[in-house]
Design a protein around this motif. Sequence first.
Motif, mmCIF file in Angstrom:
data_model
loop_
_atom_site.group_PDB
_atom_site.id
_atom_site.type_symbol
_atom_site.label_atom_id
_atom_site.label_comp_id
_atom_site.label_asym_id
_atom_site.label_seq_id
_atom_site.Cartn_x
_atom_site.Cartn_y
_atom_site.Cartn_z
ATOM 1 N N VAL A 76 -0.949 -1.394 5.962
ATOM 2 C CA VAL A 76 -2.412 -1.379 6.141
ATOM 3 C C VAL A 76 -2.955 0.012 5.840
ATOM 4 O O VAL A 76 -3.956 0.160 5.136
ATOM 5 C CB VAL A 76 -2.810 -1.831 7.570
ATOM 6 C CG1 VAL A 76 -4.289 -1.581 7.815
ATOM 7 C CG2 VAL A 76 -2.490 -3.298 7.767
ATOM 8 N N MET A 77 -2.296 1.029 6.341
ATOM 9 C CA MET A 77 -2.752 2.409 6.116
ATOM 10 C C MET A 77 -2.759 2.771 4.636
ATOM 11 O O MET A 77 -3.699 3.404 4.153
ATOM 12 C CB MET A 77 -1.848 3.403 6.861
ATOM 13 C CG MET A 77 -2.050 3.412 8.351
ATOM 14 S SD MET A 77 -0.818 4.452 9.181
ATOM 15 C CE MET A 77 -1.245 6.060 8.528
ATOM 16 N N LEU A 78 -1.721 2.378 3.926
ATOM 17 C CA LEU A 78 -1.561 2.810 2.536
ATOM 18 C C LEU A 78 -2.237 1.908 1.512
ATOM 19 O O LEU A 78 -2.702 2.386 0.486
ATOM 20 C CB LEU A 78 -0.066 2.926 2.204
ATOM 21 C CG LEU A 78 0.668 4.032 2.951
ATOM 22 C CD1 LEU A 78 2.166 3.915 2.730
ATOM 23 C CD2 LEU A 78 0.163 5.395 2.518
ATOM 24 N N PHE A 79 -2.267 0.598 1.781
ATOM 25 C CA PHE A 79 -2.766 -0.333 0.777
ATOM 26 C C PHE A 79 -3.992 -1.121 1.213
ATOM 27 O O PHE A 79 -4.570 -1.850 0.431
ATOM 28 C CB PHE A 79 -1.649 -1.290 0.336
ATOM 29 C CG PHE A 79 -0.551 -0.581 -0.407
ATOM 30 C CD1 PHE A 79 -0.677 -0.339 -1.759
ATOM 31 C CD2 PHE A 79 0.576 -0.130 0.248
ATOM 32 C CE1 PHE A 79 0.326 0.334 -2.454
ATOM 33 C CE2 PHE A 79 1.574 0.538 -0.433
ATOM 34 C CZ PHE A 79 1.447 0.776 -1.784
ATOM 35 N N GLY A 80 -4.361 -0.997 2.483
ATOM 36 C CA GLY A 80 -5.601 -1.614 2.939
ATOM 37 C C GLY A 80 -5.540 -3.097 3.206
ATOM 38 O O GLY A 80 -6.564 -3.755 3.265
ATOM 39 N N TYR A 81 -4.344 -3.669 3.345
ATOM 40 C CA TYR A 81 -4.243 -5.084 3.693
ATOM 41 C C TYR A 81 -3.069 -5.275 4.644
ATOM 42 O O TYR A 81 -2.122 -4.490 4.650
ATOM 43 C CB TYR A 81 -4.063 -5.956 2.447
ATOM 44 C CG TYR A 81 -2.653 -5.949 1.880
ATOM 45 C CD1 TYR A 81 -1.737 -6.944 2.251
ATOM 46 C CD2 TYR A 81 -2.230 -4.972 1.001
ATOM 47 C CE1 TYR A 81 -0.448 -6.941 1.757
ATOM 48 C CE2 TYR A 81 -0.949 -4.957 0.497
ATOM 49 C CZ TYR A 81 -0.059 -5.943 0.876
ATOM 50 O OH TYR A 81 1.221 -5.933 0.384
ATOM 51 N N LYS A 82 -3.137 -6.331 5.446
ATOM 52 C CA LYS A 82 -2.049 -6.669 6.351
ATOM 53 C C LYS A 82 -1.062 -7.541 5.593
ATOM 54 O O LYS A 82 -1.439 -8.588 5.060
ATOM 55 C CB LYS A 82 -2.580 -7.418 7.571
ATOM 56 C CG LYS A 82 -1.500 -7.796 8.555
ATOM 57 C CD LYS A 82 -2.077 -8.549 9.729
ATOM 58 C CE LYS A 82 -0.969 -9.022 10.642
ATOM 59 N NZ LYS A 82 -1.473 -9.937 11.659
#
Length: 173
Positions: A76-82
């Motif tokens: 989530v932090m790096l790619f913006g999705y769960k």
Amino acid sequence: MNGGVVVARGKLKESVFVAKGSLVEAGMCAAAGPAEGGAGRVSGEHRRTRWTKAFEACDEGNKGYLNREDYKVAVVMLFGYKPSKMEVDSVMASVQESQSGISLDKFLNLMSTKKTAQLYHSEARHLFTAFDMQCKGFLSLSDFQRAFRIVAPKLPERTIVEAFSYFTSKLSK
């Protein structure tokens, strides 16, 4: 906070990472920002440093590895999705039985693979958008021919038709 805010919280995490545009309080950025998912180009060394910082930030208790929840928060932090349950299961299945989670080296390899796939899909999307001049959401043979007349005007018509047939047969499988 106003619109465009993304919030991610892992079950084991008490800290909350808030992303607005390309700024994240924890020093990371969401996928919309230039560092990981945006249009900007970032050096491999800078990416590796960011991934290492994300690993360290998500390594609850400084264990030296990421468990399932830690991994989800890092993505989530790096790619913006769960990541989906299937993706996490696949990653965790690749961990050796002697280890309790994902080591830093394994995490860096996973992130490199994920970033390569993201760049490929992003470039493919840009090419598709450039070819789909009427914004129909699909490419017809005439769209394909028109695009190739612009980028490769000397390419024989037969080659263009064969390429179109090849791609459409691959997509229909």
